[in-house]
Motif scaffolding. Structure first.
Motif, short mmCIF file in Angstrom:
data_model
loop_
_atom_site.label_atom_id
_atom_site.label_comp_id
_atom_site.label_asym_id
_atom_site.label_seq_id
_atom_site.Cartn_x
_atom_site.Cartn_y
_atom_site.Cartn_z
N ASN A 145 -0.01 22.83 48.90
CA ASN A 145 0.15 23.04 47.47
C ASN A 145 -0.91 22.33 47.01
OD1 ASN A 145 1.81 25.38 47.56
ND2 ASN A 145 3.24 24.70 46.66
N SER A 191 -4.14 23.12 48.52
CA SER A 191 -5.19 24.41 47.56
C SER A 191 -5.58 23.98 45.92
CB SER A 191 -4.11 26.19 47.50
OG SER A 191 -3.19 26.07 48.70
N LEU A 231 -2.30 28.97 39.60
CA LEU A 231 -2.83 29.24 40.88
C LEU A 231 -1.26 30.18 40.70
CD1 LEU A 231 -4.38 26.27 41.92
CD2 LEU A 231 -5.48 28.56 41.61
N THR A 232 0.01 30.05 40.53
CA THR A 232 0.93 30.99 40.67
C THR A 232 1.20 32.11 40.49
OG1 THR A 232 2.47 28.42 40.32
CG2 THR A 232 3.70 30.95 40.61
N LYS A 285 -1.00 34.12 42.03
CA LYS A 285 -0.83 35.32 43.40
C LYS A 285 -0.77 36.35 43.20
CE LYS A 285 1.40 30.87 45.67
NZ LYS A 285 0.80 30.66 46.58
N THR A 339 -5.07 31.68 48.31
CA THR A 339 -5.82 31.29 46.98
C THR A 339 -7.12 30.42 46.34
OG1 THR A 339 -3.02 30.21 47.76
CG2 THR A 339 -4.77 29.10 45.67
N TRP A 365 -0.35 24.88 38.73
CA TRP A 365 0.37 25.90 40.00
C TRP A 365 1.37 26.08 38.28
CZ3 TRP A 365 -0.15 28.21 44.18
CH2 TRP A 365 -0.44 27.38 44.96
#
Ligand code: HEM
Length: 614
Positions: free
Chosen positions: A167, A170, A369-370, A373, A518, A614
């Motif tokens: 994480n 990324s 970024l979450t 997905k 990602t 995130w």
């Protein structure tokens, strides 16, 4: 008279001698031809003989690159595995997914690692002492001492596995990309006409190369201190096949050799001057994975100079596939108004445009970024299809000891096995009759938690690909995401897992695949959010006709009006074919340059800051 007789006799003698030589050559040729077809074991996979015994397949590979074996596989659909005889060895080519899975499972006897010392010697120019260290405990069984490669393998796979370290990396990667893109957008906006004409591949690559060097190696990374090394990096990349061949590389692969040496020198300077360590002035050093890689090398007795060379390969792994596949995604999106409109609508759920802090109309854009997905099943499908379409890679293994695969195929020791990704990715029995067509929605699936509504109701443009294997193929109705169009979705869901080869498989499955996903989707989100991209040159007659056809097709439906704005310019970005005549060391590049015009997108002019969360 005697002189004439002598002449005739001489001539007859010469003719006889010539005939004898020719007959001898023919006999030797036939003997060699038959000899190459003799199995090394009765149950060896079927042999494909070459017109030039033993050397023909190697010549084919040297002249045609990855396309040679890929086409052999496609021309022999009845052979799930076949043997290519080569001097003093054989290459077994696997084109069948279940057999590929069996090869991957047999990792005790079929292993990539024993091939690594020689490959790294050629590609990285490692010295004999370092190669000798690499050979130590190279493929240890559980409980045995681990050599350098086993330690590096464990580090990389655990670091890139799901968790906090991944994480963080990324986040750092996406933040660096955001910085690069933001800085470019601001410069563009400040330019006189607010427009830039660029080679799309070079443009995308630059963001990835600079950002990757920065988040992996810190503020004083070699590319930051020596910007000319970016060109050296791509020289190295483009001549990798020549370096791998290893025949006088400083002459036969001169540019790649010089590029590699320049990079190796810069990494050596970087390490010896401790630029990989954080500085007292707040300077960011290398990421933890790099520090650990270097320390593992030193623990195993590598010199700092050799460790520097090894970093050239990690920088390579971090940049090349990510950059090239991002190029294909951006290209397909901006070449299809519908695809772009769908993805932009999806991505709205992952982007926050913050105007509250605005002073004088400034805004900031944040990428979640979450949410990224899952927010765009269309983008996810486009990524996977781009990987399928442009990955012709081989997963390679050495036969350490005789091995029998399901079906009774016997592989002899010291031969090489190659799982042919290019053949599998083009196999109509796996992907259906449209395997040769780029279908952006082939992998479309709506996760139950998806926030995307638009994807399920959108019609996607025809995909016009200027490809030698099917010039200007159109992925017609089967590429639409409407009821009629998700036709291949069910098929894609039932594909054997070993048939999708873009990340390899088994013990060598790409450890960076989650990270790369990602990174790629974040970069694509930033580029489509911030810019409008259009064709730079006048379209070819074929592309113009495709736009006309598309307009006719769409006369009767309610397509999003953003599309008409995009096509109003009457210029469509052409999608070139892929260059598959090279050694496929990474995702294939386009056959032709794609020149485009870039402008900051309407509504994004006031964005001064871009970041991720995130
Ligand atoms: C779209 C992006 C990427 C693609 C398509 C890709 C593909 C591949 C492939 C095909 C292999 C060889 C697999 C085999 O031989 O079976 C590989 C290996 C590897 N990849 Fe990736 N890769 C990508 C991104 C990355 C990134 C971003 C990193 C790291 C920052 C990375 C790190 C590695 C490493 C370290 C290996 C060697 C694994 C080993 O020890 O065998 N990859 N990748």
């Amino acid at each position: 008279m005697p002189a004439l007789l002598d002449l005739i006799t001489d001539k007859a003698g010469n003719a006889n001698a010539t005939a004898t030589v020719i007959a001898g050559l023919v006999a030797v040729y036939l003997l060699l031809y038959r000899w190459q077809s003799v199995k090394a074991h009765p149950n060896e996979p079927p042999i494909i003989a070459s017109a030039v015994p033993f050397l023909g397949h190697l010549l084919g590979m040297a002249l045609q690159g990855g396309r040679y074996v890929k086409n052999l596989g496609l021309r022999n659909p009845d052979k799930p595995i076949f043997t290519l005889p080569v001097p003093r060895s054989r290459i077994y080519v696997v084109t069948d997914p279940p057999l590929a899975a069996a090869v991957q499972r047999a990792s005790k006897t079929l292993s990539f690692t024993p091939l690594v010392p020689d490959i790294t010697r050629r590609v990285l120019g490692l010295d004999d002492d370092t190669v000798a260290i690499v050979r130590q405990h190279i493929d240890p069984d559980p409980g045995e001492p681990k050599g350098f490669l086993a330690d590096i393998h464990d580090l990389v796979y655990s670091y890139f596995g799901p968790g906090e370290a991944l994480n963080e990396l990324s986040f750092d990667a996406a933040s660096e990309l955001a910085k690069q893109v933001n800085s470019y957008a601001r410069t563009l906006q400040g330019s006189r006409d607010g427009e830039d004409t660029v080679n799309l591949l070079t443009w995308v690559r630059h963001f990835v190369a600079i950002a990757t060097a920065q988040f992996l190696y810190g503020d004083e990374n070699p590319l930051a201190l020596h910007p000319e090394l970016e060109a050296a990096f791509w020289d190295f990349d483009h001549g990798l096949g020549g370096l791998l061949m290893g025949i006088l590389p400083s002459i036969t692969a001169r540019k790649a050799y010089r590029g590699r040496e320049a990079l190796a020198r810069a990494f050596e300077e970087y390490l010896t001057q401790n630029r990989h360590l954080p500085g007292p002035d707040g300077r960011r050093g290398a990421s933890p994975i790099i520090l650990k890689r270097v320390s593992i090398a030193l623990q195993h007795g590598w010199t700092l100079r050799a460790a520097a060379r090894s970093e050239v390969s990690f920088l390579f792994a971090g940049i090349v596939n990510t950059a090239t596949i991002t190029f294909w995604l951006v290209l397909h999106l901006f070449a299809s108004a519908d695809l772009l409109a769908t993805v932009r609508a999806d991505l709205a759920a992952c982007l926050t445009l913050d105007e509250s802090e605005s002073e004088g109309g400034t805004k900031s854009l944040t990428v979640d970024l979450t949410a990224l997905k899952t927010c765009s099943p269309t983008l996810a499908s486009l990524l996977r299809e781009s990987l399928r379409y442009t990955s012709d890679n081989y997963s390679t293994r050495l036969v350490k000891s005789p091995t029998t695969l399901p079906g009774g195929y016997h592989l002899v020791a010291n031969a090489v096995v190659q799982i042919a990704g290019g053949t599998m990715h083009a196999d109509t029995r796996i992907w259906g009759p449209d395997a040769a067509v780029f279908n952006p929605l082939r992998f479309f699936s709506t996760p139950s938690t998806s926030s995307s509504k638009s994807s399920s109701t959108t019609t996607v443009d025809k995909v016009v690909i200027d490809d030698a294997e099917g010039a200007n193929q159109s992925a017609t109705p089967s590429t639409t995401a409407t009821a009629e169009g998700r036709g291949t979705q069910a098929a894609a869901a039932s594909i054997h897992p070993a048939a999708f080869r873009a990340f390899g498989g088994g013990k060598t499955l790409c450890p960076g695949r989650h990270f790369a996903t990602t990174e790629i989707t974040a970069l694509v989100a930033m580029l489509v959010a911030r810019f409008d991209i259009s064709a730079a040159a006048t379209p070819s007659p074929a592309a113009a006709a495709a736009v006309d056809d598309e307009d006719d097709d769409n006369d009767n439906n309610n397509i999003d009006k953003t599309k008409s704005a995009a096509t109003a310019a009457r210029k469509r970005i052409e999608i070139p074919g892929k260059e598959d005549g090279v050694m496929p060391v990474h995702v294939l590049e386009p056959k032709k340059d794609v020149m485009v015009k870039v402008r900051v997108r309407e509504g994004m002019e006031g964005v001064v800051d871009m970041g991720v969360r995130w």
